[in-house]
Design a protein around this motif. Structure first.
Motif, PDB file in Angstrom:
ATOM      1  N   ASP A  23       0.764  -1.386  -0.356  1.00 43.81           N
ATOM      2  CA  ASP A  23      -0.188   0.038   0.160  1.00 43.81           C
ATOM      3  C   ASP A  23       0.747   1.155   0.201  1.00 43.81           C
ATOM      4  O   ASP A  23       1.651   1.375   0.587  1.00 43.81           O
ATOM      5  CB  ASP A  23      -1.246   0.447   1.730  1.00 43.81           C
ATOM      6  CG  ASP A  23      -1.625   1.430   1.135  1.00 43.81           C
ATOM      7  OD1 ASP A  23      -2.980   1.419   0.469  1.00 43.81           O
ATOM      8  OD2 ASP A  23      -1.652   2.103   1.713  1.00 43.81           O
ATOM      9  N   ALA A  24       0.599   2.069  -0.599  1.00 41.85           N
ATOM     10  CA  ALA A  24       1.331   3.739  -0.992  1.00 41.85           C
ATOM     11  C   ALA A  24       1.245   4.473  -0.194  1.00 41.85           C
ATOM     12  O   ALA A  24       2.430   4.424   1.029  1.00 41.85           O
ATOM     13  CB  ALA A  24       1.295   4.110  -2.387  1.00 41.85           C
ATOM     14  N   ALA A  25       0.015   4.295   0.545  1.00 39.57           N
ATOM     15  CA  ALA A  25      -0.281   5.260   2.240  1.00 39.57           C
ATOM     16  C   ALA A  25       1.036   4.679   2.801  1.00 39.57           C
ATOM     17  O   ALA A  25       1.741   4.954   3.553  1.00 39.57           O
ATOM     18  CB  ALA A  25      -1.257   5.402   2.630  1.00 39.57           C
ATOM     19  N   TRP A  26       1.318   3.598   3.446  1.00 36.85           N
ATOM     20  CA  TRP A  26       1.658   2.589   4.582  1.00 36.85           C
ATOM     21  C   TRP A  26       3.533   2.854   4.266  1.00 36.85           C
ATOM     22  O   TRP A  26       3.751   2.517   4.793  1.00 36.85           O
ATOM     23  CB  TRP A  26       1.039   0.312   4.167  1.00 36.85           C
ATOM     24  CG  TRP A  26       2.152   0.383   5.140  1.00 36.85           C
ATOM     25  CD1 TRP A  26       1.683   0.380   6.574  1.00 36.85           C
ATOM     26  CD2 TRP A  26       3.367  -0.657   4.287  1.00 36.85           C
ATOM     27  NE1 TRP A  26       2.312  -0.654   7.505  1.00 36.85           N
ATOM     28  CE2 TRP A  26       3.197  -1.041   6.283  1.00 36.85           C
ATOM     29  CE3 TRP A  26       3.875  -1.029   4.145  1.00 36.85           C
ATOM     30  CZ2 TRP A  26       4.463  -1.765   6.215  1.00 36.85           C
ATOM     31  CZ3 TRP A  26       4.933  -1.771   3.968  1.00 36.85           C
ATOM     32  CH2 TRP A  26       5.362  -2.323   5.418  1.00 36.85           C
ATOM     33  N   ARG A  27       3.853   2.580   2.783  1.00 41.66           N
ATOM     34  CA  ARG A  27       5.173   2.632   2.407  1.00 41.66           C
ATOM     35  C   ARG A  27       5.351   4.871   2.755  1.00 41.66           C
ATOM     36  O   ARG A  27       6.342   4.177   3.452  1.00 41.66           O
ATOM     37  CB  ARG A  27       5.134   2.759   0.759  1.00 41.66           C
ATOM     38  CG  ARG A  27       5.792   1.317  -0.060  1.00 41.66           C
ATOM     39  CD  ARG A  27       5.847   0.767  -1.226  1.00 41.66           C
ATOM     40  NE  ARG A  27       5.596   2.015  -2.422  1.00 41.66           N
ATOM     41  CZ  ARG A  27       4.985   2.404  -2.821  1.00 41.66           C
ATOM     42  NH1 ARG A  27       3.940   0.497  -3.169  1.00 41.66           N
ATOM     43  NH2 ARG A  27       4.498   2.302  -4.049  1.00 41.66           N
ATOM     44  N   VAL A  28       4.628   5.255   2.617  1.00 37.40           N
ATOM     45  CA  VAL A  28       4.879   6.893   3.161  1.00 37.40           C
ATOM     46  C   VAL A  28       4.821   6.116   4.526  1.00 37.40           C
ATOM     47  O   VAL A  28       6.352   7.421   4.770  1.00 37.40           O
ATOM     48  CB  VAL A  28       4.397   7.882   2.652  1.00 37.40           C
ATOM     49  CG1 VAL A  28       4.391   9.425   3.183  1.00 37.40           C
ATOM     50  CG2 VAL A  28       3.608   7.809   1.272  1.00 37.40           C
ATOM     51  N   ASP A  29       4.369   6.493   5.700  1.00 37.57           N
ATOM     52  CA  ASP A  29       4.780   5.986   6.671  1.00 37.57           C
ATOM     53  C   ASP A  29       5.881   5.218   7.603  1.00 37.57           C
ATOM     54  O   ASP A  29       6.240   5.193   8.169  1.00 37.57           O
ATOM     55  CB  ASP A  29       3.048   5.090   7.541  1.00 37.57           C
ATOM     56  CG  ASP A  29       2.943   5.179   8.887  1.00 37.57           C
ATOM     57  OD1 ASP A  29       2.953   5.960   9.150  1.00 37.57           O
ATOM     58  OD2 ASP A  29       3.030   3.807   9.473  1.00 37.57           O
ATOM     59  N   VAL A  30       5.772   4.034   6.916  1.00 36.50           N
ATOM     60  CA  VAL A  30       7.279   4.234   7.508  1.00 36.50           C
ATOM     61  C   VAL A  30       8.222   4.214   6.615  1.00 36.50           C
ATOM     62  O   VAL A  30       9.062   4.784   7.559  1.00 36.50           O
ATOM     63  CB  VAL A  30       7.065   2.662   6.313  1.00 36.50           C
ATOM     64  CG1 VAL A  30       8.824   1.054   6.537  1.00 36.50           C
ATOM     65  CG2 VAL A  30       6.124   1.320   6.759  1.00 36.50           C
ATOM     66  N   GLY A  31       7.949   5.113   5.994  1.00 39.28           N
ATOM     67  CA  GLY A  31       9.737   5.967   4.992  1.00 39.28           C
ATOM     68  C   GLY A  31       9.777   7.130   6.855  1.00 39.28           C
ATOM     69  O   GLY A  31      10.843   7.719   6.998  1.00 39.28           O
ATOM     70  N   GLN A  32       7.917   7.954   7.004  1.00 38.07           N
ATOM     71  CA  GLN A  32       8.167   8.855   8.097  1.00 38.07           C
ATOM     72  C   GLN A  32       9.197   7.772   9.196  1.00 38.07           C
ATOM     73  O   GLN A  32       9.852   8.687   9.687  1.00 38.07           O
ATOM     74  CB  GLN A  32       6.970   9.128   8.124  1.00 38.07           C
ATOM     75  CG  GLN A  32       6.608  10.214   7.387  1.00 38.07           C
ATOM     76  CD  GLN A  32       6.473  11.368   7.357  1.00 38.07           C
ATOM     77  OE1 GLN A  32       7.439  11.717   7.915  1.00 38.07           O
ATOM     78  NE2 GLN A  32       7.072  11.853   6.159  1.00 38.07           N
ATOM     79  N   ARG A  33       8.607   6.502  10.005  1.00 37.77           N
ATOM     80  CA  ARG A  33       9.273   5.766  10.712  1.00 37.77           C
ATOM     81  C   ARG A  33      10.822   5.943  10.575  1.00 37.77           C
ATOM     82  O   ARG A  33      11.484   5.696  12.127  1.00 37.77           O
ATOM     83  CB  ARG A  33       8.163   4.615  11.408  1.00 37.77           C
ATOM     84  CG  ARG A  33       6.903   5.286  11.550  1.00 37.77           C
ATOM     85  CD  ARG A  33       6.104   3.993  12.089  1.00 37.77           C
ATOM     86  NE  ARG A  33       4.969   3.411  10.733  1.00 37.77           N
ATOM     87  CZ  ARG A  33       5.583   2.030  10.575  1.00 37.77           C
ATOM     88  NH1 ARG A  33       5.550   1.190  11.662  1.00 37.77           N
ATOM     89  NH2 ARG A  33       4.505   1.537   9.619  1.00 37.77           N
ATOM     90  N   LEU A  34      10.951   5.487   9.848  1.00 36.40           N
ATOM     91  CA  LEU A  34      12.627   5.249  10.225  1.00 36.40           C
ATOM     92  C   LEU A  34      13.664   6.190  10.552  1.00 36.40           C
ATOM     93  O   LEU A  34      14.932   6.207  11.290  1.00 36.40           O
ATOM     94  CB  LEU A  34      12.971   5.407   8.170  1.00 36.40           C
ATOM     95  CG  LEU A  34      13.046   4.144   7.146  1.00 36.40           C
ATOM     96  CD1 LEU A  34      13.756   4.186   6.338  1.00 36.40           C
ATOM     97  CD2 LEU A  34      13.043   3.313   7.893  1.00 36.40           C
TER      98      LEU A  34
END
Length: 193
Positions: A23-34
């Motif tokens: 999911d694209a929104a989930w990928r964005v969230d994970v990038g933020q959490r990095l």
């Protein structure tokens, strides 16, 4: 009989298909959490971290690069010089970026070339030993080999999603294994690293 190159091509395609399906929104969230891992990755103040401008469905490390810069790291991005060579040019947020091909951006000519202390390494697939499959051009393997030939030993941290892990990457003499991997599950060291 499949050659190592053929097997890598198959593993790359399958891992990238799994990554693309996230999911694209989930990928964005994970990038933020990095960015929460910046303290564990930051070199000493003034040390150099090479990141990368994300392409396609890659993990977005820009929030992590921002957090590392806030901790005193100098940030560099890969610049493609020719069909075999990349260097790492200093990334300054206000400086203009140019198209580096492959859908990525990087600092232009005239920007300082830096040798990374820490390298955030993009990849298509990885295994539990720290071996990686890139996108097939060998840019990172050659860049890492050049740094090692200069007597440098950058900390090599692969950046991927857990779904990109494969059982076994066929490794060749020129392949440069990673010491660590950072995924949505956190930072993990490999046995050899």
């Amino acid at each position: 009989m499949n050659t190592s190159r053929d097997l890598k091509k198959e593993l790359r395609a399958a891992a990238l298909a799994r990554r693309d399906a996230l999911d694209a929104a989930w990928r964005v969230d994970v990038g933020q959490r990095l960015a929460t891992h910046a303290d564990a990755l930051a070199p000493s103040p003034g040390g150099v971290v090479s990141g990368f401008w994300p392409m396609r469905s890659e993990m977005d490390v820009r929030p992590l690069m921002t957090a590392l810069a806030a901790r005193g790291a100098r940030i560099a991005l890969p610049a493609i010089l020719d069909k075999t060579t990349i260097v790492f040019r200093e990334y300054l947020p206000d400086a203009p970026m140019i198209d580096m091909g492959f859908g990525t951006m990087g600092p232009g000519e005239g920007t300082a070339v830096l040798d990374p202390d820490v390298m955030l390494v993009p990849l298509a697939a990885f295994d539990a030993r720290g071996h990686r499959i890139g996108y097939g051009a060998g840019y990172y393997d050659r860049a890492i080999a050049r740094l090692k030939a200069k007597g440098l030993a950058p900390r090599l941290i692969g950046i991927a999603f857990d779904c990109q892990e494969v059982e076994h990457v066929p490794d060749e003499a020129h392949d440069q294994p990673l010491s660590e991997i950072l995924t949505e599950a956190g930072l993990r060291r490999f046995n050899g690293g």
